[in-house]
Write a protein that holds these residues in place. Structure first.
Motif: not given
Length: 352
Positions: A198, A201, A257, A260
């Motif tokens: 996380y 990203t 995303l 995640v």
């Protein structure tokens, strides 16, 4: 040409005049009696070789005409450059003698530059450095918060290199993983993996999550050791291979995303369930077994500090909430360690 240490006048400066009869006719250096002497400007003019014209050019003192001999334009420029460098050295010596030694100010400037390179941008942005250490505004609360958060964050990252090593060494020394819950360790590994993925990203600063990376590596080592001392070494090797493959997939652009974010959100139940499993194991055994007290207390202190640093550096409430839950769970395990401090695991009877 070597300049004398002083001009005759009380406020005077050197001036340079190239004769206009021809490019190689010669040049004249003289001392001009003018108030407001500007030595930095003079030094720049000498270095560049440009004429220094001032006032009525009345020569009050030292005067010398330097003829330029043949040899071509290139050799003439080279001689001019060398003489300018020599004059610069003389001017520098004069300044040192008059100002009491400018090398002290140069040394101070170099020290300040080194100090700034250490702090900016690792601990402070440049604007905060200027406010705290140039303007000496030591009561600038926002910049002080940044400095405190960065210092604590980097301290936690550095400390995380050693957090779980006592646990690893304790397992290796006892050649046993008794008292450790494999399910709890796996869930903790899942939570740490979610935090690392996380943070990478979302491009969070490394100081806000770096310890999760090192704790993840140490936790996967503990997982393998538990399996190894339970006689499941092959299973442990397969687990390592599958985990490495899963981590590569999560960090690749193929993972959306949303996935995640969901993995990070699942850290809350993973942390709670994992710590409760360890607490239940401690309660059932009546002792903490090979659980390292140093590791437990370091994890508790680190999770408490991370509440502040995550809010200050990332502003991500999900990440801060996970550290709040983690602090509560780590605090409960730390309380168990203190409660069972004097309890010892029963000795196994040796087979005859």
């Amino acid at each position: 040409m070597r300049l004398p240490l002083h001009c005759p006048g009380p406020h005077c400066r050197w001036w340079k005049h190239k004769h206009l009869h021809g490019p190689e006719d010669g040049e004249t250096w003289g001392c001009q009696g003018q108030p407001g002497s500007d030595w930095p400007a003079l030094a720049g003019a000498i270095a560049s070789g440009e004429p220094q014209r001032t006032g009525n050019r009345k020569k009050l003192g030292y005067h010398r005409k330097k003829p330029v001999t043949g040899g071509g334009a290139a050799s003439s420029r080279e001689r001019t450059r060398r003489s300018a460098q020599a004059r610069m050295r003389n001017v520098s010596q004069w300044r040192d003698a008059e100002t009491g030694g400018s090398w002290l100010s140069n040394m101070a400037a170099e020290t300040d530059g080194l100090f700034k390179r250490v702090l900016v941008p690792i601990f402070l942005p440049e604007k905060c450095y200027d406010r705290l250490f140039v303007q000496w505004d030591l009561l600038d609360v926002p910049c002080l918060k940044v400095l405190l958060s960065k210092s604590l964050g980097l301290g936690i990252v550095a400390g995380s290199l050693l957090v779980k090593l006592p646990q690893v060494f304790k397992i290796l020394g006892a050649k046993s993983a008794e008292g450790l819950s494999l399910q709890s360790v796996v869930l903790e590994l899942m939570a740490l993996t979610g935090t690392v993925v996380y943070s990478i990203t979302n491009n969070f600063p490394f100081s806000s999550w770096g310890e999760a990376l090192f704790l993840m590596l140490q936790t996967i080592t503990i997982c393998f050791l538990i399996m190894h001392y339970r006689g499941q070494t092959v299973k442990g090797v397969a687990f390592l291979a599958c985990y490495a493959l899963l981590l590569l997939v999560l960090l690749s652009p193929l993972t959306p995303l949303a996935v995640v974010t969901l993995l990070q959100a699942s850290n809350v139940p993973a942390v709670v369930v994992g710590k409760l499993l360890q607490a239940a194991t401690n309660y059932h055994n009546g002792h903490t077994g090979q659980l390292s007290a140093i590791t437990v207390f370091l994890l508790f202190g680190g999770s408490l500090t991370r509440i502040f640093t995550s809010i200050q550096e990332t502003g991500d409430l999900l990440m801060a909430g996970i550290f709040v839950v983690s602090s509560l769970c780590n605090g409960f395990i730390a309380a168990q360690v203190l409660f069972y401090w004097n309890a010892k695991p029963p000795q196994k009877k040796k087979e005859q």
